[in-house]
Design an enzyme around this catalytic site. Sequence first.
Site, PDB file in Angstrom:
ATOM      1  N   PRO A  75      20.105  -8.020  38.050  1.00 46.65           N
ATOM      2  CG  PRO A  75      21.262  -8.487  36.099  1.00 46.65           C
ATOM      3  CD  PRO A  75      20.280  -9.153  37.345  1.00 46.65           C
ATOM      4  CD  GLU A  76      18.365  -3.130  42.660  1.00 46.04           C
ATOM      5  OE1 GLU A  76      18.728  -2.198  42.489  1.00 46.04           O
ATOM      6  OE2 GLU A  76      18.982  -3.868  43.160  1.00 46.04           O
TER       7      GLU A  76
ATOM      8  CG  HIS B 261      21.026 -22.749  33.928  1.00 45.37           C
ATOM      9  ND1 HIS B 261      19.512 -23.524  33.492  1.00 45.37           N
ATOM     10  CD2 HIS B 261      21.117 -23.559  35.122  1.00 45.37           C
ATOM     11  CE1 HIS B 261      19.449 -24.567  34.380  1.00 45.37           C
ATOM     12  NE2 HIS B 261      20.397 -25.059  34.837  1.00 45.37           N
TER      13      HIS B 261
ATOM     14  NE  ARG C 105      14.534 -17.272  39.687  1.00 42.13           N
ATOM     15  CZ  ARG C 105      13.986 -16.353  40.820  1.00 42.13           C
ATOM     16  NH1 ARG C 105      15.190 -15.215  41.225  1.00 42.13           N
ATOM     17  NH2 ARG C 105      12.465 -15.832  40.923  1.00 42.13           N
TER      18      ARG C 105
END
Length: 285
Positions: free
Chosen positions: A2-3, A102, A121
Site C-alpha cells: 500500500p502507498e 498470516h 510477506r
Amino acid sequence: MPELPEVETVRRGLAPAFEGTRIDHVMQGRPDLRFPFPERFADRLAGQTVSHLGRRAKYLVADLDGGESLIMHLGMSGSFRVEDQVTGGDSFHHERGKLAAHDHVVFHLQSGARITYNDPRRFGFMDLVETARLPDHPMIARLGLEPTGNALDGEFLASSFADKRTSLKAALLDQSIIAGLGNIYVSEALWRAGLRPEREAGSVDLDGLEQLAFAVREVIAEAIEAGGSTLRDHQLTDGSLGYFQHRFAVYDRAGEPCPRPGCGGEIQRTVQSGRSSFSCTHCQH
DNA sequence: ACAACCTCCTGGGGGC
DNA sequence: TGCCCCCAGGAGGTTG
C-alpha cells in the site's frame, strides 16, 4: 504494498472500529514481523483506549490514552480486517490461539469487534513510542512533505531537486522529500506531468516542476477518493476493493496505447534500480 | 554525501 | 500436474 492512498483508505476503515473503544486484549502470533515487536507489546496495549487513529505518510499512528502511540506499517502485503460483534464459538476459538494463515496480530475490543492484522510477506512492522516522542521516532523523523497539501509546489520541488543527479523516479520515491509515494503513483504522476522517469531530477525547469507537483497532488487525491488501488493484497477493511486501478494510465499497462488524446505512443516498462517504471515513449520527456 | 545494488518474505502467474 | 523462474504496492542497510 500500500502507498499513501491505500493506507489512508485503511485508516478511514479502521477508525470507526478502533477509536474510543478499549482494547481488551491483544493476540500476537509471532515475536516479529520485519522487526521484533517491542517489549511486552500485547500487555502494554491491553486496557488502553485508542483516542485517535492518524496517519503520517504510509504509517498508521494510533494514539493511546496511556500516553503511548502505536505505529503500524503495512509493508508490501499487510492488511487489516474488521469483524464486528464476533459471535459464538468462533470468537472463543480465536481467543484460544487459532490464527488463520498470516494473521499476526488480533486486537480484541471491548465493543465486541475484532481487528486482525494479516501480512504474508511480513515486511510490515509495529512499534510503540511515547506520543510526545513520536516526531523523533527513527521511521518518522526523516519523512518529508505529505503530498496532500498546498506545501507541495513547484518551488518546493525546485529546492529539493536542485543539483540532484538521480532520476525523477528515485527522487519521487525518496520518502525524505515527499512522504507517501510508491511505485504506482510515481509512474502515474510522471505520466500526467509529461516527464520521463529516467530524467535527471535536477534538470527539470520550474514550469515542469509545477506541473509535477500538481500531478502528484492530483493523482493522490483522486486515488484516495477512489478508495485506493486493489492489485493483489490491498483490500478495504470490510473486504471490499478500491477501484483506482481501473484508472491507471500507465501502471502495468506495457504494450498498450498511451491514453493521452492524440498521442499515439505506446506504454513501455523499464527497470530502474530493480523496480518497474511505466511511461509513454512519445509524450514524456 | 550520494547512488546503485541487495535484502527481508510469501505467493501468484507464466513458460516449459 | 509440477517445477522453476520472475515478479510484486517498501525501505533500511551495505557497497562502491
